[in-house]
Design a protein around this motif. Structure first.
Motif, short mmCIF file in Angstrom:
data_model
loop_
_atom_site.label_atom_id
_atom_site.label_comp_id
_atom_site.label_asym_id
_atom_site.label_seq_id
_atom_site.Cartn_x
_atom_site.Cartn_y
_atom_site.Cartn_z
N ARG A 90 0.82 -1.21 0.00
CA ARG A 90 0.00 0.00 0.00
C ARG A 90 0.86 1.27 0.00
O ARG A 90 0.64 2.18 -0.81
CB ARG A 90 -0.92 -0.01 1.23
N GLU A 91 1.82 1.35 0.90
CA GLU A 91 2.63 2.56 1.01
C GLU A 91 3.40 2.83 -0.27
O GLU A 91 3.49 3.97 -0.73
CB GLU A 91 3.58 2.45 2.20
N GLY A 92 3.94 1.78 -0.86
CA GLY A 92 4.70 1.95 -2.10
C GLY A 92 3.82 2.46 -3.22
O GLY A 92 4.23 3.33 -4.00
N PHE A 93 2.58 1.94 -3.30
CA PHE A 93 1.67 2.38 -4.36
C PHE A 93 1.27 3.83 -4.15
O PHE A 93 1.22 4.62 -5.10
CB PHE A 93 0.43 1.49 -4.38
N LEU A 94 1.01 4.22 -2.90
CA LEU A 94 0.64 5.61 -2.62
C LEU A 94 1.78 6.56 -2.98
O LEU A 94 1.55 7.66 -3.50
CB LEU A 94 0.26 5.77 -1.15
N LYS A 95 3.00 6.15 -2.71
CA LYS A 95 4.15 6.99 -3.05
C LYS A 95 4.29 7.14 -4.56
O LYS A 95 4.69 8.20 -5.07
CB LYS A 95 5.42 6.41 -2.44
N GLN A 96 3.94 6.07 -5.30
CA GLN A 96 3.95 6.15 -6.77
C GLN A 96 2.98 7.22 -7.26
O GLN A 96 3.21 7.86 -8.29
CB GLN A 96 3.57 4.81 -7.38
N LYS A 103 -1.37 10.08 5.36
CA LYS A 103 -2.70 10.68 5.27
C LYS A 103 -3.75 9.65 4.87
O LYS A 103 -3.44 8.66 4.20
CB LYS A 103 -2.71 11.81 4.24
N LYS A 104 -4.99 9.88 5.27
CA LYS A 104 -6.09 9.03 4.83
C LYS A 104 -6.35 9.26 3.35
O LYS A 104 -6.35 10.40 2.88
CB LYS A 104 -7.36 9.32 5.63
N THR A 105 -6.58 8.16 2.63
CA THR A 105 -6.77 8.25 1.18
C THR A 105 -8.22 7.95 0.81
O THR A 105 -8.76 6.91 1.21
CB THR A 105 -5.83 7.28 0.45
N TYR A 131 -6.68 15.00 3.41
CA TYR A 131 -6.89 13.73 2.69
C TYR A 131 -6.07 13.68 1.39
O TYR A 131 -5.84 14.70 0.74
CB TYR A 131 -8.36 13.56 2.30
N ASN A 132 -5.68 12.45 1.02
CA ASN A 132 -5.28 12.19 -0.36
C ASN A 132 -6.56 11.87 -1.11
O ASN A 132 -7.43 11.17 -0.59
CB ASN A 132 -4.36 10.97 -0.45
N LEU A 133 -6.68 12.35 -2.34
CA LEU A 133 -7.88 12.07 -3.13
C LEU A 133 -7.48 11.54 -4.50
O LEU A 133 -6.84 12.22 -5.29
CB LEU A 133 -8.73 13.33 -3.30
N SER A 172 -6.73 2.66 -0.79
CA SER A 172 -7.61 3.69 -0.21
C SER A 172 -8.06 3.31 1.19
O SER A 172 -7.93 2.17 1.62
CB SER A 172 -8.82 3.90 -1.12
N ASP A 173 -8.60 4.30 1.90
CA ASP A 173 -9.21 4.06 3.21
C ASP A 173 -10.72 4.05 3.11
O ASP A 173 -11.39 3.25 3.77
CB ASP A 173 -8.77 5.14 4.21
N VAL A 174 -11.26 4.94 2.28
CA VAL A 174 -12.70 5.04 2.08
C VAL A 174 -12.97 5.20 0.59
O VAL A 174 -12.21 5.91 -0.10
CB VAL A 174 -13.31 6.23 2.85
N ILE A 175 -14.02 4.55 0.09
CA ILE A 175 -14.37 4.63 -1.33
C ILE A 175 -15.74 5.28 -1.49
O ILE A 175 -16.70 4.87 -0.85
CB ILE A 175 -14.37 3.24 -1.98
N ILE A 176 -15.79 6.32 -2.31
CA ILE A 176 -17.05 6.99 -2.62
C ILE A 176 -17.49 6.54 -4.00
O ILE A 176 -16.77 6.73 -4.99
CB ILE A 176 -16.90 8.53 -2.59
#
Length: 265
Positions: A90-96, A103-105, A131-133, A172-176
């Protein structure tokens, strides 16, 4: 000359089953439903022999409607196995994506409708600053182009069509998203609390009901409601994840495949 016919789209159940039975009256026809609870009656029309449903609530609904209980099988819902990848980085993908992994994504999957509402919602989320969005537009080029100016924001990531949806969901943490059967089941598989911001009457109401009944997320139709729902879910995040773990079925696709194969042996 098939040995078995499996239909996964409600609009084809009646026509495809009629054609199959005309070819061979003994040919087994299976309807594999992709919605929950108040499923559209087209899933059960025509000449089907068996009905595969994702959960017990849906089974109870179709049996109460008059379907023979011996025809109904609760086997879950088949989703991409990648959604159950416990080794996902997860962390590696977010950094990409250029995100701060601390932060919450939030993952937003917009619908083709209400573009201005989507644009306003994105402004609200980014204005919060915490948030990351990530926004996945799919093939909606118009919305994609309107959102391009936001790419300068370090907390924002925009993507059009992608074959990496499992990665975006797991990161992600939450999906809309809307209350579509497949998307709801994918959120459940990924164990991600969801905010349902659009419900197609009839077809998707049961999916939203399933989410609310099992407390897997919240229904929020206005942007103000969505922002409150986001804060509420993050405040009680462990409770939502525990509820998701109770209904997530990593073996559903395999169980369904095994069952279908057993019918043609």
């Amino acid at each position: 000359k098939p040995d078995l016919v499996v239909i996964t789209f409600a609009g084809w159940v009646y026509t495809a089953s009629q054609i199959a039975k005309k070819y061979d009256p003994k040919l087994k026809v299976i309807s594999l439903t992709t919605d929950s609870i108040s499923i559209h009656r087209t899933w059960t029309l025509g000449e089907i022999d068996e009905l595969i449903v994702p959960d017990k609530d849906t089974a109870e609904t179709v049996i109460e409607s008059g379907i023979n209980s011996r025809m109904v099988h609760v086997l879950g819902y088949p989703v991409n196995p990648a959604l159950f990848d416990n080794s996902f980085g997860r962390e590696g993908f977010l950094k990409q994506l250029g995100f701060d992994a601390s932060k919450k994504t939030v993952l937003l999957i917009p619908t083709l409708l209400h573009k201005q509402k989507t644009l306003d919602l994105i402004e609200l989320i980014l204005a919060e600053g915490g948030y990351n969005l990530a926004v996945v537009c799919g093939r909606d080029k118009e919305l994609y182009e309107k959102l391009l100016p936001h790419e300068k924001d370090k907390n924002f990531h925009l993507v059009g069509w992608t074959d990496k949806m499992p990665a975006y969901m797991l990161a992600s943490d939450v999906i809309i998203t809307k209350a579509g059967g497949s998307t709801v089941q994918e959120c459940i598989a990924a164990k991600k609390p969801m905010i349902l911001n659009q419900i197609v009457p009839g077809q998707e109401q049961g999916n939203a009901l399933f989410v609310e009944k099992n407390q897997l997320g919240l229904v929020a139709l206005s942007n103000d409601e969505i922002m409150r729902a986001l804060a509420s879910i993050l405040k009680e995040y462990k409770r939502f994840q525990t509820n998701l773990e109770k209904v997530s079925r990593s073996d559903a696709a395999k169980n369904i495949a095994d069952y279908l194969l057993s019918l043609v042996k």
